[in-house]
Design a protein around this motif. Structure first.
Motif, PDB file in Angstrom:
ATOM      1  N   PHE A 239       0.836  -1.210   0.000  1.00 36.83           N
ATOM      2  CA  PHE A 239       0.000   0.000   0.000  1.00 36.83           C
ATOM      3  C   PHE A 239       0.867   1.254   0.000  1.00 36.83           C
ATOM      4  O   PHE A 239       0.597   2.222  -0.719  1.00 36.83           O
ATOM      5  N   ALA A 289      -3.284   5.255   5.273  1.00 29.92           N
ATOM      6  CA  ALA A 289      -3.948   4.778   4.059  1.00 29.92           C
ATOM      7  C   ALA A 289      -4.535   5.944   3.281  1.00 29.92           C
ATOM      8  O   ALA A 289      -5.119   6.865   3.860  1.00 29.92           O
ATOM      9  N   TYR A 293      -8.843  -0.576   0.540  1.00 28.55           N
ATOM     10  CA  TYR A 293      -8.456  -1.598  -0.433  1.00 28.55           C
ATOM     11  C   TYR A 293      -9.380  -2.805  -0.246  1.00 28.55           C
ATOM     12  O   TYR A 293      -9.403  -3.416   0.826  1.00 28.55           O
TER      13      TYR A 293
END
Length: 385
Positions: A239, A289, A293
């Motif tokens: 990520f 983040a 996801y």
């Protein structure tokens, strides 16, 4: 002639070193404190020479690898540490890596034998020994008197594991070799803390995704890309790499994350790139983040996402959700803050070079086709035709 004289000096010191490690008995005291080995004149003199003439390090690594099986188990582990340390400086070979792997597997089995003998003679379950790892050195000292070979190997496992990690991080053939040995990961996960923290890090290298591709799709924005990645050992690191990649490629707003805050220092650290003189590692290293996801199965009939199908960061890219045999992640606007710390951002070992790149942008037709495929599959699973 000058270089030849250095080689002659090296060969003379190597013979002294080899005679010392072959003829001087290894004691419990040395096993408890390896400084006795590294400060012994034959050892110190050889290592000092290799520090003075770095080109001699290749000779040292080759000689150590060729003679590992002739040394006592403890000193063989310390020599394995040296192979790893000099390997970090560019010295080494495929033959040295194979010798190191063989010694590690031998030492692993010796450690298991030590555990079995200790538990049998003390009439205790393995769980009790695992609960009190601080008692292991005392137990190994007692074992040394009757079974010195497994005891010496167990004392040396931490040093050997440290050297092995350095070579594992630099050599995919070595990683592939140990992946074939089914007992390695269970041993490290079950007994690693008992012997040395270095063993706990080893499964991360072996479970790492060496290379792969993933399709990133925003159903809301009707856009998608395919990205390639390498040497990634957790979804959190993936990520981080992807978010920073989107920033560098100017894709954040297009995919619905315009408020993501880019940190150039964190970007470099995640890819194990050197910082400039003006850049500093923050006291608290963490990433946030930029997206939620999701697996393709998260899409519901009403167009919303099922939070139970979030892709969790602690997982491995080796097990990313797939659609028709291809890794695929659905990107959605962030609903809840998610962050992760440096143990994920920095990966398993500083010698690795994690990376992600955009390989292609998906055209409108492919995005529409994938979207229709996801909807069809998910509706059929729920019986809503």
């Amino acid at each position: 002639m000058l270089f030849s004289s250095w080689q002659d000096r090296y060969r003379m010191r190597w013979e002294r070193f080899y005679t010392y490690v072959r003829t001087t008995p290894c004691s419990v005291a040395e096993c408890r404190d390896d400084a006795a080995f590294f400060t012994a004149p034959p050892v110190r003199d050889l290592l000092d020479l290799c520090e003075q003439r770095s080109e001699l390090s290749n000779h040292l690594v080759a000689d150590l690898a060729n003679h590992l099986t002739e040394l006592d188990p403890f000193r063989a582990c310390l020599c394995g540490l040296l192979i790893g340390r000099y390997g970090e400086r560019g010295a080494g070979s495929a033959d040295a890596d194979r010798a190191l792997a063989d010694r590690f597997l031998y030492t692993l089995n010796a450690c298991l034998q030590s555990i079995e003998l200790i538990c049998e003679r003390r009439s205790i379950p393995v769980e009790k020994l695992l609960d009190r790892p601080e008692a292991l050195p005392h137990c190994l000292c007692a074992l040394f008197a009757t079974d010195p070979e497994p005891a010496m190997a167990s004392f040396g496992m931490g040093s050997l594991a440290t050297g092995l990690l350095s070579r594992l991080a630099a050599s995919r053939p070595l990683r592939d070799r140990l992946r074939q040995e089914k007992q390695v990961i269970p041993f490290c996960e079950g007994f690693g803390e008992l012997f040395d923290p270095a063993l706990v890090s080893l499964p991360g290298l072996l479970n790492m995704a060496e290379e792969g591709t993933v399709i990133l799709l925003s159903l809301e924005r009707r856009v998608g890309v395919e990205a390639a990645f390498r040497q990634v050992d957790s979804n959190f690191l993936l990520f981080t790499l992807l978010q920073n990649l989107f920033h560098r490629e100017g894709l954040l707003e297009r995919f619905g994350a315009p408020k993501f805050v880019y940190d150039p220092v964190l970007d470099k650290l995640s890819r194990h790139l050197p910082l400039s003189k003006k850049e500093r590692v923050p006291d608290l290293l963490e990433d946030n983040a930029g997206f939620d996801y999701y697996a393709p199965s998260a899409l519901r009939a009403d167009g919303c996402f099922d939070i139970l199908h979030l892709v969790w960061g602690e997982g491995s890219p080796c097990t990313l959700p797939q659609l028709d045999g291809k890794n695929l992640l659905l990107l959605a606007p962030l609903t809840l803050p998610r962050r992760w710390g440096e143990e994920f951002i920095l990966g398993s070992h500083p010698q690795l070079r994690p990376a992600a790149t955009i390989t292609r942008l998906l055209d409108e037709a492919e995005v529409a086709s994938l979207t229709a495929r996801i909807r069809t599959l998910n509706l059929s699973k729920t019986g809503n035709q």
